[in-house]
Design an enzyme around this catalytic site. Sequence first.
Site, PDB file in Angstrom:
ATOM      1  N   LYS A 103       0.864  -1.191   0.000  1.00 14.62           N
ATOM      2  CA  LYS A 103       0.000   0.000   0.000  1.00 14.62           C
ATOM      3  C   LYS A 103       0.891   1.227   0.000  1.00 14.62           C
ATOM      4  O   LYS A 103       2.032   1.180   0.463  1.00 14.62           O
ATOM      5  CB  LYS A 103      -0.887   0.007   1.249  1.00 14.62           C
ATOM      6  CG  LYS A 103      -2.101   0.898   1.111  1.00 14.62           C
ATOM      7  CD  LYS A 103      -3.239   0.188   0.402  1.00 14.62           C
ATOM      8  CE  LYS A 103      -4.434   1.092   0.188  1.00 14.62           C
ATOM      9  NZ  LYS A 103      -5.591   0.368  -0.348  1.00 14.62           N
ATOM     10  N   GLY A 214     -20.148   7.354   2.876  1.00 20.17           N
ATOM     11  CA  GLY A 214     -19.129   7.568   1.844  1.00 20.17           C
ATOM     12  C   GLY A 214     -19.784   7.492   0.476  1.00 20.17           C
ATOM     13  O   GLY A 214     -20.487   6.525   0.159  1.00 20.17           O
ATOM     14  N   GLY A 216     -18.020   8.156  -2.579  1.00 19.81           N
ATOM     15  CA  GLY A 216     -16.933   8.321  -3.552  1.00 19.81           C
ATOM     16  C   GLY A 216     -16.991   7.207  -4.568  1.00 19.81           C
ATOM     17  O   GLY A 216     -18.073   6.731  -4.931  1.00 19.81           O
ATOM     18  N   ASN A 217     -15.814   6.769  -5.015  1.00 21.28           N
ATOM     19  CA  ASN A 217     -15.773   5.708  -6.017  1.00 21.28           C
ATOM     20  C   ASN A 217     -16.541   4.481  -5.524  1.00 21.28           C
ATOM     21  O   ASN A 217     -17.441   3.981  -6.202  1.00 21.28           O
ATOM     22  CB  ASN A 217     -14.296   5.360  -6.318  1.00 21.28           C
ATOM     23  CG  ASN A 217     -14.185   4.157  -7.232  1.00 21.28           C
ATOM     24  OD1 ASN A 217     -14.681   3.070  -6.920  1.00 21.28           O
ATOM     25  ND2 ASN A 217     -13.559   4.312  -8.370  1.00 21.28           N
ATOM     26  N   GLY A 219     -18.494   3.899  -2.516  1.00 22.48           N
ATOM     27  CA  GLY A 219     -19.853   4.098  -2.001  1.00 22.48           C
ATOM     28  C   GLY A 219     -20.818   4.551  -3.089  1.00 22.48           C
ATOM     29  O   GLY A 219     -21.973   4.100  -3.136  1.00 22.48           O
TER      30      GLY A 219
HETATM   31  P1  NAD Z   1     -12.989   8.156  -2.566  1.00 25.05           P
HETATM   32  O1  NAD Z   1     -11.981   9.174  -2.251  1.00 25.05           O
HETATM   33  O2  NAD Z   1     -13.456   7.999  -3.967  1.00 25.05           O
HETATM   34  O3  NAD Z   1     -14.301   8.351  -1.645  1.00 25.05           O
HETATM   35  C1  NAD Z   1     -14.278   8.464  -0.255  1.00 25.05           C
HETATM   36  C2  NAD Z   1     -15.652   8.999   0.168  1.00 25.05           C
HETATM   37  O4  NAD Z   1     -15.740   9.024   1.597  1.00 25.05           O
HETATM   38  C3  NAD Z   1     -15.927  10.424  -0.294  1.00 25.05           C
HETATM   39  O5  NAD Z   1     -17.287  10.521  -0.685  1.00 25.05           O
HETATM   40  C4  NAD Z   1     -15.694  11.251   0.967  1.00 25.05           C
HETATM   41  O6  NAD Z   1     -16.427  12.464   0.949  1.00 25.05           O
HETATM   42  C5  NAD Z   1     -16.231  10.297   1.998  1.00 25.05           C
HETATM   43  N1  NAD Z   1     -15.770  10.566   3.361  1.00 25.05           N
HETATM   44  C6  NAD Z   1     -14.532  10.910   3.777  1.00 25.05           C
HETATM   45  N2  NAD Z   1     -14.536  11.077   5.111  1.00 25.05           N
HETATM   46  C7  NAD Z   1     -15.809  10.822   5.516  1.00 25.05           C
HETATM   47  C8  NAD Z   1     -16.448  10.816   6.777  1.00 25.05           C
HETATM   48  N3  NAD Z   1     -15.786  11.114   7.891  1.00 25.05           N
HETATM   49  N4  NAD Z   1     -17.759  10.501   6.826  1.00 25.05           N
HETATM   50  C9  NAD Z   1     -18.438  10.198   5.696  1.00 25.05           C
HETATM   51  N5  NAD Z   1     -17.894  10.182   4.475  1.00 25.05           N
HETATM   52  C10 NAD Z   1     -16.581  10.493   4.403  1.00 25.05           C
HETATM   53  O7  NAD Z   1     -12.388   6.775  -2.013  1.00 25.05           O
HETATM   54  P2  NAD Z   1     -12.814   5.303  -2.398  1.00 25.05           P
HETATM   55  O8  NAD Z   1     -11.886   4.802  -3.416  1.00 25.05           O
HETATM   56  O9  NAD Z   1     -14.277   5.258  -2.620  1.00 25.05           O
HETATM   57  O10 NAD Z   1     -12.449   4.522  -1.050  1.00 25.05           O
HETATM   58  C11 NAD Z   1     -13.362   4.418   0.050  1.00 25.05           C
HETATM   59  C12 NAD Z   1     -12.938   3.249   0.932  1.00 25.05           C
HETATM   60  O11 NAD Z   1     -12.936   2.040   0.160  1.00 25.05           O
HETATM   61  C13 NAD Z   1     -11.525   3.361   1.514  1.00 25.05           C
HETATM   62  O12 NAD Z   1     -11.501   2.740   2.781  1.00 25.05           O
HETATM   63  C14 NAD Z   1     -10.689   2.552   0.534  1.00 25.05           C
HETATM   64  O13 NAD Z   1      -9.476   2.077   1.100  1.00 25.05           O
HETATM   65  C15 NAD Z   1     -11.655   1.423   0.246  1.00 25.05           C
HETATM   66  N6  NAD Z   1     -11.383   0.688  -0.987  1.00 25.05           N
HETATM   67  C16 NAD Z   1     -11.316   1.326  -2.192  1.00 25.05           C
HETATM   68  C17 NAD Z   1     -11.100   0.582  -3.339  1.00 25.05           C
HETATM   69  C18 NAD Z   1     -11.125   1.210  -4.716  1.00 25.05           C
HETATM   70  O14 NAD Z   1     -11.143   0.452  -5.687  1.00 25.05           O
HETATM   71  N7  NAD Z   1     -11.168   2.513  -4.847  1.00 25.05           N
HETATM   72  C19 NAD Z   1     -10.901  -0.807  -3.262  1.00 25.05           C
HETATM   73  C20 NAD Z   1     -10.975  -1.422  -2.026  1.00 25.05           C
HETATM   74  C21 NAD Z   1     -11.220  -0.661  -0.896  1.00 25.05           C
END
Ligand code: NAD
Length: 410
Positions: A103, A214, A216-217, A219
């Site tokens: 990571k 959440g 983002g990508n 959620g």
């Molecule tokens: P992202 O940056 O696209 O989205 C993160 C989201 O969380 C955003 O909407 C942000 O506004 C929100 N957020 C941040 N702090 C917050 C809080 N305190 N309360 C509520 N919402 C909050 O990131 P992502 O890629 O969607 O990743 C989200 C999670 O999923 C992380 O834990 C990441 O490690 C995990 N993850 C991501 C992937 C991937 O393919 N992108 C794969 C496996 C796991």
Amino acid sequence: MQNPFENAMQQLKRANAVKAFPSEFLAQLEHPNREIHISIPVKMDDGSLKVFEGYRVEHNNARGPYKGGIRYHQDTDINEVKALAFWMALKCAVANIPMGGGKGGVTVDPKKLSKGELERLSRGWARGMADVLGPKKDVPAPDVNTTPEIMAWMNDEFMKISGEKTLATFTGKPLDVGGSEGRGPATGLGGFYVFDILRQKHNLPESCTVVIQGFGNVGGNAAEIFSEHGHKIIALSDSKGAIVKNDGFDIKAVNEFKKANGQIEGFPGSRTITNAELLELPCDVLIPAALENQITFDNAPQIKAKFILELANGPITPEADEILYDRGIPVVPDILANSGGVTVSTFEWEQNLKGEHWSEVDVFTKLKKILDEESTIIYEKSVALKTDIRRAAFIVALERIAEAMNYKVN
Ligand code: NAD
């Protein structure tokens, strides 16, 4: 904030209490193979120079090259990256893909950078780490706040430095520079496939009420996919706030609202609540999809969801796990629930190495087959060992890593 690496080590101990692994094997898993810290000097738009801290943790590569995303966040530190790298090693083993765990991260609030500053920072990370990266060594991907465009900058920088004309060093790239079809929604979609297998085992209804933290990508895609499959999304949140709508959200409309307004709060017909309140709403399924340490000793007794799907990494602390287990609330752990992302990233790496481009249908068919099989194996393990799904997933992953390291496990 609780130290995520200490939480991860506590999870390891809890799993080992259900099935004991050789102590020499565990001793190796308690330490990453390598931790790399770099300084990244970035020329800012106003002419000043800022130095950012960057990290790569290479936890274990017994099953293949290190694989794992790069996080840009103001709270990212080495302990967070170490935990995430450890979970990646287990996650790749759970998905049975030929990758180890790594990571990366940078301590930065990317929202405060211009596009040019972000590009210089990203190229700086790739330059600083170039020696340890490569298709057969270590293959990074996106995570929180890192995007396909950032992966394209990094891969370009890596090719310039290494002289290696390969697209296979970074995954999660845009389609026109070697990205895979389906990588964007892969984590949310994979989460849905896993959920659908376990929903049936836990007798949840065909149409569930769902709360997602959440947007983002992960959620955002999960919201869209769950809603397309007949589930009702009744609450959503992002870092700016949380909203609730008892008759369910039209997710496409929420996406458009977020694009236009930069936030979801204020979406017509919704009521604003706090992120803490969102986690405690009554619902069939709660999906934490933001950051770690969200469900803790303090709020676990108040959780009213019937079922939790961890799409974020590490959102539930080990103390909260105990409480939820005692209360009979099943938790699908991150290392299974969100393994769709690294699985499709690995498909991208494979396509880049072979010079192929697979269709979206092919990608999703292969993804579903893997996740259906692995979810079933892990569920059956949890029943056989009379334990929760997290400990069962850890045990399946540990058995596979131990085998690759030539340890004898009964
Ligand atoms: P992202 O940056 O696209 O989205 C993160 C989201 O969380 C955003 O909407 C942000 O506004 C929100 N957020 C941040 N702090 C917050 C809080 N305190 N309360 C509520 N919402 C909050 O990131 P992502 O890629 O969607 O990743 C989200 C999670 O999923 C992380 O834990 C990441 O490690 C995990 N993850 C991501 C992937 C991937 O393919 N992108 C794969 C496996 C796991």
